[in-house]
Design an enzyme around this catalytic site. Sequence first.
Site, PDB file in Angstrom:
ATOM      1  N   HIS A  52       0.852  -1.194   0.000  1.00 22.15           N
ATOM      2  CA  HIS A  52       0.000   0.000   0.000  1.00 22.15           C
ATOM      3  C   HIS A  52       0.889   1.247   0.000  1.00 22.15           C
ATOM      4  O   HIS A  52       2.053   1.204   0.437  1.00 22.15           O
ATOM      5  CB  HIS A  52      -0.888   0.006   1.240  1.00 22.15           C
ATOM      6  CG  HIS A  52      -2.079  -0.896   1.144  1.00 22.15           C
ATOM      7  ND1 HIS A  52      -3.150  -0.817   2.004  1.00 22.15           N
ATOM      8  CD2 HIS A  52      -2.370  -1.908   0.282  1.00 22.15           C
ATOM      9  CE1 HIS A  52      -4.048  -1.745   1.687  1.00 22.15           C
ATOM     10  NE2 HIS A  52      -3.594  -2.422   0.649  1.00 22.15           N
ATOM     11  N   GLU A  54       1.042   3.936   1.852  1.00 30.10           N
ATOM     12  CA  GLU A  54       1.612   4.404   3.118  1.00 30.10           C
ATOM     13  C   GLU A  54       2.801   3.548   3.542  1.00 30.10           C
ATOM     14  O   GLU A  54       3.825   4.065   3.985  1.00 30.10           O
ATOM     15  CB  GLU A  54       0.559   4.376   4.238  1.00 30.10           C
ATOM     16  CG  GLU A  54      -0.655   5.250   3.999  1.00 30.10           C
ATOM     17  CD  GLU A  54      -1.787   4.462   3.356  1.00 30.10           C
ATOM     18  OE1 GLU A  54      -1.538   3.718   2.367  1.00 30.10           O
ATOM     19  OE2 GLU A  54      -2.928   4.585   3.841  1.00 30.10           O
ATOM     20  N   CYS A  82      -5.964   2.152   5.853  1.00 26.03           N
ATOM     21  CA  CYS A  82      -6.549   0.871   6.286  1.00 26.03           C
ATOM     22  C   CYS A  82      -5.881   0.471   7.616  1.00 26.03           C
ATOM     23  O   CYS A  82      -4.919   1.106   8.044  1.00 26.03           O
ATOM     24  CB  CYS A  82      -6.319  -0.195   5.216  1.00 26.03           C
ATOM     25  SG  CYS A  82      -4.648  -0.899   5.211  1.00 26.03           S
ATOM     26  N   CYS A  85      -2.018   0.026   7.377  1.00 30.55           N
ATOM     27  CA  CYS A  85      -1.256   1.271   7.219  1.00 30.55           C
ATOM     28  C   CYS A  85      -1.352   2.148   8.458  1.00 30.55           C
ATOM     29  O   CYS A  85      -0.365   2.774   8.854  1.00 30.55           O
ATOM     30  CB  CYS A  85      -1.729   2.003   5.968  1.00 30.55           C
ATOM     31  SG  CYS A  85      -1.303   1.067   4.466  1.00 30.55           S
TER      32      CYS A  85
END
Lengths: 147, 147
Positions: A52, A54, A82, A85
């Site tokens: 992801h 991040e 999420c 992250c």
Amino acid sequence: MNHEQYMRRALELAMEAQAEGDVPVGCVIVRNGEIVGEGRNRREERGDATAHAELEAIRDACARTGSWRLHGCTLYVTLEPCPMCAGGIINARIDRIYYGAGDEKAGCCGSVLNLFEERFNHHPRIYRGPLREECEAVLQKFFEALR
Amino acid sequence: MNHEQYMRRALELAMEAQAEGDVPVGCVIVRNGEIVGEGRNRREERGDATAHAELEAIRDACARTGSWRLHGCTLYVTLEPCPMCAGGIINARIDRIYYGAGDEKAGCCGSVLNLFEERFNHHPRIYRGPLREECEAVLQKFFEALR
């Protein structure tokens, strides 16, 4: 650079993710006015559930600053983090988060739950970032095109 | 191999982490009786806040199986997952988790909160794993030696 310019850079990274077939999410990490980490969603590109925006940005910032402790850093991300992250942000001791679009399905700044208010050992401050409408529009267009 | 043998392998990985100066945590991911991913805590070794055992194992399993979707997989970890790792387990669609020691400070299988019972789009089953006492003893010795 100001808040809006950092989020603008995160949006550019989101568009790079989209060009590679990924959900458009981008992220930058800033310390003392300087970008020290950048990341974009690369889940499909790499076939990696952890890639992801991040976490990619956190990993980049750790490598560039030479430490897993990102004290004094601010993270800008185009989509609400999420749980993975949000947990990474806590683990890296990041001070502040600015996010653009909300995420009703997985968002951990309050949409599903607020992970930053739970009893963990670090509590970043959360702000609704600039360019919220643009962040939302990028995702909306992406998912409309998929239908 | 059975549950205890998988957790034994995770403990071996935990000891490798300790030998590199990291908190001893190890993790394996199994599909159809075969280990498809391994990881150990490498936070200090790599200076990377995201290099927890579970995320390392997830990344390894994604690379080895060629997909970010780890359906049908079981994860064995010597320490209760933190929010980042619990979120990664959800993102990777892992079916089952067996964990050894509990973590009162960051554990997301019920110690701080149960992230797997929240309103996310995937709900792995959680089991308290085998070799719990050994998993606890490894961590206890590590932290005692630091004092």
